[in-house]
Write an enzyme that holds these catalytic residues in place. Structure first.
Site, PDB file in Angstrom:
ATOM      1  N   TYR A  41      20.660  17.621 -22.139  1.00 24.55           N
ATOM      2  CA  TYR A  41      19.651  18.679 -22.168  1.00 24.55           C
ATOM      3  C   TYR A  41      19.370  19.260 -20.782  1.00 24.55           C
ATOM      4  O   TYR A  41      18.610  20.218 -20.664  1.00 24.55           O
ATOM      5  CB  TYR A  41      18.340  18.131 -22.747  1.00 24.55           C
ATOM      6  CG  TYR A  41      18.480  17.493 -24.113  1.00 24.55           C
ATOM      7  CD1 TYR A  41      18.587  18.277 -25.257  1.00 24.55           C
ATOM      8  CD2 TYR A  41      18.527  16.110 -24.265  1.00 24.55           C
ATOM      9  CE1 TYR A  41      18.717  17.701 -26.516  1.00 24.55           C
ATOM     10  CE2 TYR A  41      18.656  15.524 -25.516  1.00 24.55           C
ATOM     11  CZ  TYR A  41      18.755  16.316 -26.634  1.00 24.55           C
ATOM     12  OH  TYR A  41      18.890  15.748 -27.874  1.00 24.55           O
ATOM     13  N   ARG A 101      13.149  10.343 -33.694  1.00 27.29           N
ATOM     14  CA  ARG A 101      14.162  10.436 -34.743  1.00 27.29           C
ATOM     15  C   ARG A 101      13.431  10.493 -36.087  1.00 27.29           C
ATOM     16  O   ARG A 101      12.318   9.995 -36.215  1.00 27.29           O
ATOM     17  CB  ARG A 101      15.089   9.224 -34.702  1.00 27.29           C
ATOM     18  CG  ARG A 101      15.899   9.108 -33.418  1.00 27.29           C
ATOM     19  CD  ARG A 101      16.736   7.834 -33.412  1.00 27.29           C
ATOM     20  NE  ARG A 101      17.524   7.728 -32.181  1.00 27.29           N
ATOM     21  CZ  ARG A 101      17.088   7.153 -31.056  1.00 27.29           C
ATOM     22  NH1 ARG A 101      15.863   6.619 -31.019  1.00 27.29           N
ATOM     23  NH2 ARG A 101      17.846   7.101 -29.984  1.00 27.29           N
ATOM     24  N   ARG A 124      14.237  16.757 -33.209  1.00 30.78           N
ATOM     25  CA  ARG A 124      14.319  15.944 -31.983  1.00 30.78           C
ATOM     26  C   ARG A 124      15.014  16.751 -30.873  1.00 30.78           C
ATOM     27  O   ARG A 124      14.554  16.781 -29.725  1.00 30.78           O
ATOM     28  CB  ARG A 124      15.092  14.656 -32.284  1.00 30.78           C
ATOM     29  CG  ARG A 124      15.326  13.725 -31.082  1.00 30.78           C
ATOM     30  CD  ARG A 124      15.953  12.437 -31.609  1.00 30.78           C
ATOM     31  NE  ARG A 124      16.532  11.590 -30.591  1.00 30.78           N
ATOM     32  CZ  ARG A 124      15.853  10.678 -29.895  1.00 30.78           C
ATOM     33  NH1 ARG A 124      14.553  10.551 -30.077  1.00 30.78           N
ATOM     34  NH2 ARG A 124      16.466   9.900 -29.025  1.00 30.78           N
ATOM     35  N   LYS A 137      16.134   2.912 -32.750  1.00 30.35           N
ATOM     36  CA  LYS A 137      17.569   2.618 -32.753  1.00 30.35           C
ATOM     37  C   LYS A 137      17.896   1.437 -31.849  1.00 30.35           C
ATOM     38  O   LYS A 137      18.749   0.609 -32.162  1.00 30.35           O
ATOM     39  CB  LYS A 137      18.338   3.860 -32.290  1.00 30.35           C
ATOM     40  CG  LYS A 137      19.839   3.790 -32.471  1.00 30.35           C
ATOM     41  CD  LYS A 137      20.470   5.114 -32.099  1.00 30.35           C
ATOM     42  CE  LYS A 137      21.986   5.091 -32.288  1.00 30.35           C
ATOM     43  NZ  LYS A 137      22.592   6.388 -31.925  1.00 30.35           N
ATOM     44  N   HIS A 195      16.133   6.883 -24.806  1.00 31.76           N
ATOM     45  CA  HIS A 195      17.570   6.733 -24.568  1.00 31.76           C
ATOM     46  C   HIS A 195      17.848   5.505 -23.704  1.00 31.76           C
ATOM     47  O   HIS A 195      17.174   5.291 -22.692  1.00 31.76           O
ATOM     48  CB  HIS A 195      18.127   7.975 -23.863  1.00 31.76           C
ATOM     49  CG  HIS A 195      18.285   9.152 -24.768  1.00 31.76           C
ATOM     50  ND1 HIS A 195      18.312  10.452 -24.322  1.00 31.76           N
ATOM     51  CD2 HIS A 195      18.428   9.222 -26.125  1.00 31.76           C
ATOM     52  CE1 HIS A 195      18.471  11.270 -25.347  1.00 31.76           C
ATOM     53  NE2 HIS A 195      18.543  10.545 -26.453  1.00 31.76           N
ATOM     54  N   HIS A 215      18.408  15.633 -37.104  1.00 29.96           N
ATOM     55  CA  HIS A 215      18.036  15.504 -35.687  1.00 29.96           C
ATOM     56  C   HIS A 215      17.588  16.817 -35.057  1.00 29.96           C
ATOM     57  O   HIS A 215      17.292  16.862 -33.875  1.00 29.96           O
ATOM     58  CB  HIS A 215      19.214  14.954 -34.886  1.00 29.96           C
ATOM     59  CG  HIS A 215      19.465  13.493 -35.115  1.00 29.96           C
ATOM     60  ND1 HIS A 215      18.578  12.517 -34.714  1.00 29.96           N
ATOM     61  CD2 HIS A 215      20.492  12.847 -35.716  1.00 29.96           C
ATOM     62  CE1 HIS A 215      19.067  11.329 -35.053  1.00 29.96           C
ATOM     63  NE2 HIS A 215      20.210  11.507 -35.667  1.00 29.96           N
TER      64      HIS A 215
END
Length: 351
Positions: free
Chosen positions: A310, A199, A278, A222, A301, A275
């Site tokens: 993705y 990020r 990324r 995050k 994640h 983003h």
């Protein structure tokens, strides 16, 4: 004791102090809520605060927000920002007595927010913030009732198209960053995001202490969990020299990146500028045959569901649908194959 009443509600009937002591009877719409109250009452009795706690709680929403912040919120990474946001919400909701708060005023408030132009995602975040206040205080015994907004559903949000850059677009943007951008840090921050899937805030927060030979460690993540990603020897050397000279990347590189994107003429999906690198890393990783589980670890994640956005870019995505369907082996072994729709109307197969 907890029992179900003829009305369908669940009643808690207990004497925390034992026989001859004060008896408590209270009913709830669900068994789970009754069980939570029973545990809360016993906990309050053990701490000697049951009597005052059973009195009507007349605290306003703003007071609960204050209690939540002091006990829990100030320890969150975004606690200060969330606290300010919650206080503004309390004012907008006219700061009701929290124990008497209902879903209807909140629904009206949310409708007005949407009319003002706030996005559904912002409104869903606000709902989550309020529920978190009530849930945290309920779990710790600060209040005896669950969140009055627990049954309010978030606004459904259609999945947004995930944009990414092709090779020509990458070249156009990075040419602008290298040749026409005054900010001394933005080129390396952008390259770090593109080469590791970080990020923007994670890449921007890299320090020399988090840079080891051919490995970068992101700690401003995050989720709050550290994440290490390898880099090439040449790029490591560039990063090391730059951070040794400047100490850090600073905190104002995203504006310079946005201006470079505008000058390049590359059009991005709305709201995805921060983003885009990324997403580009993740998209090209899958298109080049990368493993979805490895990608999840690289991106950090918490849930595989986020990474699955993705998956469709993989060259062999869902090939198994052709290879492993019920008729695949039948065709391989020379068996009869269903050919639906090939026969003339009214004629049976084989006639």
């Amino acid at each position: 004791m907890i029992k179900k009443l003829p009305s369908g509600r669940w009643q808690v009937d207990i004497q925390p102090g034992g026989r001859g002591q004060k008896r408590i009877r209270k009913s709830f719409p669900s068994k789970a809520e009754a069980q939570r109250f029973e545990r809360w009452a016993l906990l309050q009795h053990d701490s000697g605060t049951l009597g005052p706690a059973l009195k009507k709680d007349k605290r306003k929403l703003s007071e609960l927000i204050e209690a939540w912040y002091l006990a829990h919120g100030k320890y969150l990474r975004d606690g200060e920002r969330r606290y300010r946001h919650l206080k503004r919400m309390a004012v907008a909701l006219r700061d009701p007595v929290a124990a008497k708060m209902t879903a209807k005023p909140y629904a009206v408030y949310r409708s007005l927010r949407i009319e003002e132009g706030r996005s559904p995602k912002t409104c869903n975040n606000e709902l989550g913030y309020l529920n978190a206040v009530f849930n945290e205080l309920h779990q710790t015994g600060e209040i005896s009732y669950p969140s009055p907004l627990i049954k309010v559903k978030p606004i459904p949000i259609p999945e947004r198209e995930m944009g990414y850059l092709d090779h020509d677009e990458i070249q156009a943007i990075f040419t602008e960053l290298r040749e026409r951008t005054v900010n001394p840090h933005v080129f390396l921050v952008a390259r770090l995001s593109l080469e590791t899937g970080a990020r923007w805030s994670e890449a921007e927060g890299l320090t020399l202490q988090r840079l080891k030979p051919y490995l970068v460690t992101f700690d401003q993540t995050k989720s709050g969990k550290k994440r290490a990603v390898p880099v090439s020897k040449g790029f490591y050397t560039e990063l090391y020299r730059h951070l040794q000279e400047h100490g850090s990347f600073g905190t104002s590189t995203i504006s310079a990146f946005r201006r470079a994107v505008e000058r390049s003429g590359v059009l991005l999906p709305q709201g995805q500028c921060a983003h885009i690198l990324r997403h580009t890393f993740a998209s090209h990783f899958m298109m080049n045959g990368g493993n979805i589980l490895t990608l999840r670890k690289i991106l950090g994640h918490a849930s595989i569901n986020m990474t699955m956005r993705y998956a469709h870019l993989a060259p062999n995505f869902l090939e198994e649908a052709v290879k492993l369907n019920p008729l695949a082996n039948q065709a391989k072994n020379g068996g009869a194959i269903l050919c639906l729709g090939d026969e003339p109307k009214g004629q049976k197969a084989g006639s």
